[in-house]
Motif scaffolding. Structure first.
Motif, PDB file in Angstrom:
ATOM      1  N   GLY A  85      -0.311  -7.884   0.364  1.00 29.19           N
ATOM      2  CA  GLY A  85       0.025  -6.568   0.898  1.00 29.19           C
ATOM      3  C   GLY A  85      -0.909  -6.250   2.055  1.00 29.19           C
ATOM      4  N   SER A  86      -0.546  -5.287   2.896  1.00 25.93           N
ATOM      5  CA  SER A  86      -1.485  -4.963   3.972  1.00 25.93           C
ATOM      6  C   SER A  86      -2.638  -4.122   3.455  1.00 25.93           C
ATOM      7  N   ASP A  87      -2.493  -3.546   2.255  1.00 23.81           N
ATOM      8  CA  ASP A  87      -3.635  -2.849   1.660  1.00 23.81           C
ATOM      9  C   ASP A  87      -4.851  -3.775   1.582  1.00 23.81           C
ATOM     10  N   ILE A  89      -5.694  -6.394   3.585  1.00 22.41           N
ATOM     11  CA  ILE A  89      -6.371  -6.611   4.871  1.00 22.41           C
ATOM     12  C   ILE A  89      -7.090  -5.326   5.318  1.00 22.41           C
ATOM     13  N   LEU A  90      -6.510  -4.174   4.992  1.00 22.39           N
ATOM     14  CA  LEU A  90      -7.197  -2.914   5.333  1.00 22.39           C
ATOM     15  C   LEU A  90      -8.519  -2.807   4.564  1.00 22.39           C
ATOM     16  N   TYR A  91      -8.463  -3.157   3.302  1.00 23.02           N
ATOM     17  CA  TYR A  91      -9.673  -3.129   2.471  1.00 23.02           C
ATOM     18  C   TYR A  91     -10.737  -4.081   3.035  1.00 23.02           C
ATOM     19  N   LEU A 150      -6.154   3.857  12.708  1.00 20.28           N
ATOM     20  CA  LEU A 150      -4.994   4.714  12.972  1.00 20.28           C
ATOM     21  C   LEU A 150      -3.736   4.020  12.464  1.00 20.28           C
ATOM     22  N   ALA A 151      -2.941   4.733  11.704  1.00 20.72           N
ATOM     23  CA  ALA A 151      -1.607   4.222  11.381  1.00 20.72           C
ATOM     24  C   ALA A 151      -0.701   4.647  12.531  1.00 20.72           C
ATOM     25  N   ASN A 152       0.009   3.685  13.104  1.00 21.05           N
ATOM     26  CA  ASN A 152       0.891   3.987  14.237  1.00 21.05           C
ATOM     27  C   ASN A 152       2.206   3.219  14.102  1.00 21.05           C
ATOM     28  N   ASN A 154       2.219   7.045  12.346  1.00 17.67           N
ATOM     29  CA  ASN A 154       1.348   7.548  11.291  1.00 17.67           C
ATOM     30  C   ASN A 154       2.162   7.887  10.042  1.00 17.67           C
ATOM     31  N   ALA A 155       1.514   7.810   8.913  1.00 19.97           N
ATOM     32  CA  ALA A 155       2.097   8.247   7.645  1.00 19.97           C
ATOM     33  C   ALA A 155       1.171   9.308   7.063  1.00 19.97           C
ATOM     34  N   PRO A 156       1.665  10.348   6.433  1.00 25.62           N
ATOM     35  CA  PRO A 156       3.081  10.630   6.165  1.00 25.62           C
ATOM     36  C   PRO A 156       3.784  11.408   7.263  1.00 25.62           C
ATOM     37  N   VAL A 180      -5.346  -0.859  13.869  1.00 25.21           N
ATOM     38  CA  VAL A 180      -4.063  -0.171  14.019  1.00 25.21           C
ATOM     39  C   VAL A 180      -3.116  -0.664  12.927  1.00 25.21           C
ATOM     40  N   ASP A 181      -2.779   0.230  12.039  1.00 28.05           N
ATOM     41  CA  ASP A 181      -1.925  -0.079  10.896  1.00 28.05           C
ATOM     42  C   ASP A 181      -0.471   0.133  11.324  1.00 28.05           C
ATOM     43  N   GLU A 182       0.218  -0.994  11.567  1.00 26.62           N
ATOM     44  CA  GLU A 182       1.596  -0.925  12.080  1.00 26.62           C
ATOM     45  C   GLU A 182       2.626  -1.133  10.970  1.00 26.62           C
ATOM     46  N   ALA A 183       2.381  -0.530   9.809  1.00 21.72           N
ATOM     47  CA  ALA A 183       3.293  -0.710   8.661  1.00 21.72           C
ATOM     48  C   ALA A 183       4.739  -0.334   9.008  1.00 21.72           C
ATOM     49  N   TYR A 184       4.899   0.640   9.918  1.00 23.75           N
ATOM     50  CA  TYR A 184       6.249   1.163  10.202  1.00 23.75           C
ATOM     51  C   TYR A 184       6.735   0.825  11.598  1.00 23.75           C
ATOM     52  N   VAL A 185       6.110  -0.157  12.241  1.00 23.12           N
ATOM     53  CA  VAL A 185       6.370  -0.379  13.672  1.00 23.12           C
ATOM     54  C   VAL A 185       7.803  -0.812  13.968  1.00 23.12           C
ATOM     55  N   HIS A 206      -0.003  -5.587   9.588  1.00 19.93           N
ATOM     56  CA  HIS A 206       1.448  -5.564   9.383  1.00 19.93           C
ATOM     57  C   HIS A 206       1.742  -5.702   7.890  1.00 19.93           C
ATOM     58  N   THR A 207       2.918  -5.266   7.496  1.00 20.97           N
ATOM     59  CA  THR A 207       3.332  -5.446   6.099  1.00 20.97           C
ATOM     60  C   THR A 207       4.792  -5.875   6.014  1.00 20.97           C
ATOM     61  N   PHE A 208       5.100  -6.627   4.969  1.00 27.30           N
ATOM     62  CA  PHE A 208       6.505  -6.971   4.680  1.00 27.30           C
ATOM     63  C   PHE A 208       7.084  -6.009   3.633  1.00 27.30           C
ATOM     64  N   SER A 209       6.325  -4.964   3.292  1.00 26.36           N
ATOM     65  CA  SER A 209       6.756  -4.061   2.217  1.00 26.36           C
ATOM     66  C   SER A 209       7.843  -3.092   2.644  1.00 26.36           C
ATOM     67  N   LYS A 210       7.973  -2.836   3.938  1.00 24.39           N
ATOM     68  CA  LYS A 210       8.899  -1.792   4.363  1.00 24.39           C
ATOM     69  C   LYS A 210      10.128  -2.423   5.001  1.00 24.39           C
ATOM     70  N   SER A 211      10.035  -2.823   6.273  1.00 25.91           N
ATOM     71  CA  SER A 211      11.234  -3.309   6.960  1.00 25.91           C
ATOM     72  C   SER A 211      11.701  -4.664   6.440  1.00 25.91           C
TER      73      SER A 211
HETATM   74  C1  LIG Z   1       3.118   1.321   2.897  1.00 28.45           C
HETATM   75  C2  LIG Z   1       1.933   1.352   3.775  1.00 28.45           C
HETATM   76  C3  LIG Z   1       1.066   0.278   3.855  1.00 28.45           C
HETATM   77  C4  LIG Z   1       1.370  -1.018   3.202  1.00 28.45           C
HETATM   78  O1  LIG Z   1       1.141  -1.267   1.995  1.00 28.45           O
HETATM   79  P1  LIG Z   1       1.310  -2.735   1.404  1.00 28.45           P
HETATM   80  O2  LIG Z   1       0.017  -2.973   0.745  1.00 28.45           O
HETATM   81  O3  LIG Z   1       1.552  -3.680   2.531  1.00 28.45           O
HETATM   82  O4  LIG Z   1       2.477  -2.627   0.489  1.00 28.45           O
HETATM   83  C5  LIG Z   1       0.024   0.295   4.754  1.00 28.45           C
HETATM   84  N1  LIG Z   1      -0.186   1.365   5.525  1.00 28.45           N
HETATM   85  C6  LIG Z   1       0.606   2.423   5.471  1.00 28.45           C
HETATM   86  C7  LIG Z   1       0.355   3.558   6.385  1.00 28.45           C
HETATM   87  C8  LIG Z   1       1.681   2.460   4.588  1.00 28.45           C
HETATM   88  O5  LIG Z   1       2.452   3.534   4.508  1.00 28.45           O
END
Ligand SMILES: *Cc1c(COP(=O)(O)O)cnc(C)c1O
Length: 354
Positions: A85-87, A89-91, A150-152, A154-156, A180-185, A206-211
């Motif tokens: 998950g991208s969590d 790599i962020l950690y 920065l999430a870009n 951004n969430a939520p 730069v957290d591109e989870a939703y790019v 990047h994450t494969f969790s969304k798109s």
């Molecule tokens: C969902 C989300 C993530 C990704 O989480 P995963 O660990 O990849 O499932 C990361 N950043 C943001 C802003 C998110 O909303």
């Protein structure tokens, strides 16, 4: 009862994940920004085939996956690092770069994990308020003497800033990391991947969790210049070399092969989103301009909790963040067209009932 937990965690407030009901059949689940579409059939097949070799450890370097993903986004394999998950790599980025002399700056309204990682690791947090329109003011971070995340988009909030703005910040703070957290790019944002060789302080996640419909598989990537990825690999090999399971490596590889399917689905989500946003505005909602697969909306300035509860009573799950500025808002993921029509009907009925 005596606690054995180290006192350094005395004030830890863990991240609270969105609800994952065990039975989702009767629910419309719009609370955790997953894709409403199933994985591509090639992904299901690849994971099934990989299951036959579960007696063996996976490839710690995930070489095939690195090569395929690097080719897809136009970088080289030593500029990507696959994670659980991208969590993850962020950690690792917080672990690698943050310390008492190097705080981590991020907006007051953003992904809930950033303050959690800072607190877990004892990294001081510099919390910077978003502008009144809920966008990021890059000037607030220039010269801040902290790393920035920065999430870009951004969430939520769903609001994006431009690649030019990200570049301006990377250039202005060369002595600090810009993550730069591109989870939703893939839903209309501008990726900054092409800047990684120009700015050695830039790390993209990047994450494969969304798109890519793979939230349950847990696959993310760090993307940065080779020196940054080597540093983060030093962290990885000090924690968990086999961080991406063989099932997930196989699924991820197949998802990259099915890229056209996922990009078409992302485009479909954007259409449904814009349509839905317009209808909600017509009903009197304030809907922020979304570049993500969710909407952030409010109805007047009151606490949105009654609306969430009314939706929940009709089998619709959305997310509500209890914070001074987020209280009037709900975050609603975009589902299929059919699901969103049902949601709009439910909202009309709730408004009629008052
Ligand atoms: C969902 C989300 C993530 C990704 O989480 P995963 O660990 O990849 O499932 C990361 N950043 C943001 C802003 C998110 O909303």
């Amino acid at each position: 009862m005596k606690s054995f937990m180290s006192m350094k965690y005395a004030s830890l407030k863990p991240y609270v994940p969105g609800e994952q009901p065990l039975s989702v059949n009767e629910l419309i689940k719009l609370n955790t920004n997953e894709s409403p579409f199933p994985p591509h059939e090639g992904v299901v097949r690849a994971a099934g085939d990989a299951a036959k070799r579960l007696n063996l450890y996976c490839d710690a370097r995930a070489r095939e996956l690195c090569e395929a993903y690097a080719a897809l986004i136009g970088v080289s394999p030593d500029e990507v690092l696959p994670t659980n998950g991208s969590d993850e790599i962020l950690y690792w980025a917080f672990l690698a770069y943050g310390d008492s002399d190097n705080p981590m700056a991020f907006p007051d309204i953003t992904y809930g994990f950033y303050p959690v990682y800072a607190s877990l690791l004892g990294v001081p947090a510099r919390v910077v308020p978003l502008k009144d329109d809920m966008s990021v003011n890059v000037d607030d971070y220039i010269g801040i003497r902290a790393h920035t995340v920065l999430a870009n988009p951004n969430a939520p909030t769903s609001v994006a800033i431009t690649k030019d703005e990200i570049e301006r910040l990377a250039r202005a703070n060369p002595g600090h990391m810009l993550i730069v957290d591109e989870a939703y790019v893939d839903y209309g944002g501008e990726s900054c991947v092409s800047l990684i060789r120009k700015y050695e302080n830039l790390l993209i996640t990047h994450t494969f969790s969304k798109s890519r419909s793979l939230a349950g598989g847990r696959l993310g990537f760090g993307v940065g210049c080779a020196a940054r990825i080597a540093e983060l690999n030093a962290i990885k090999y000090s924690i968990n070399p086999y961080n991406v399971s063989s099932l997930t490596q196989a699924a991820g590889l197949a998802a990259i092969e099915a890229n056209d399917y996922y990009m078409a689905k992302a485009a479909e989500i954007c259409e449904i989103r814009d349509d839905c946003a317009e209808k909600l505005r017509d009903l009197g909602f304030n809907v922020l301009k979304s570049s993500a697969n969710f909407l952030f909306l409010s109805y007047g300035a009151n606490d949105a909790r009654p609306l969430c509860e009314a939706l929940r009573a009709r089998g619709i799950l959305v997310r509500h963040f209890v914070g001074p500025r987020t209280l009037p808002y709900i975050r609603m993921s975009i589902g299929t067209r059919g699901q969103m029509n049902t949601v709009l009907e439910a909202i009309r009925a709730i408004l009629r009932e008052g």
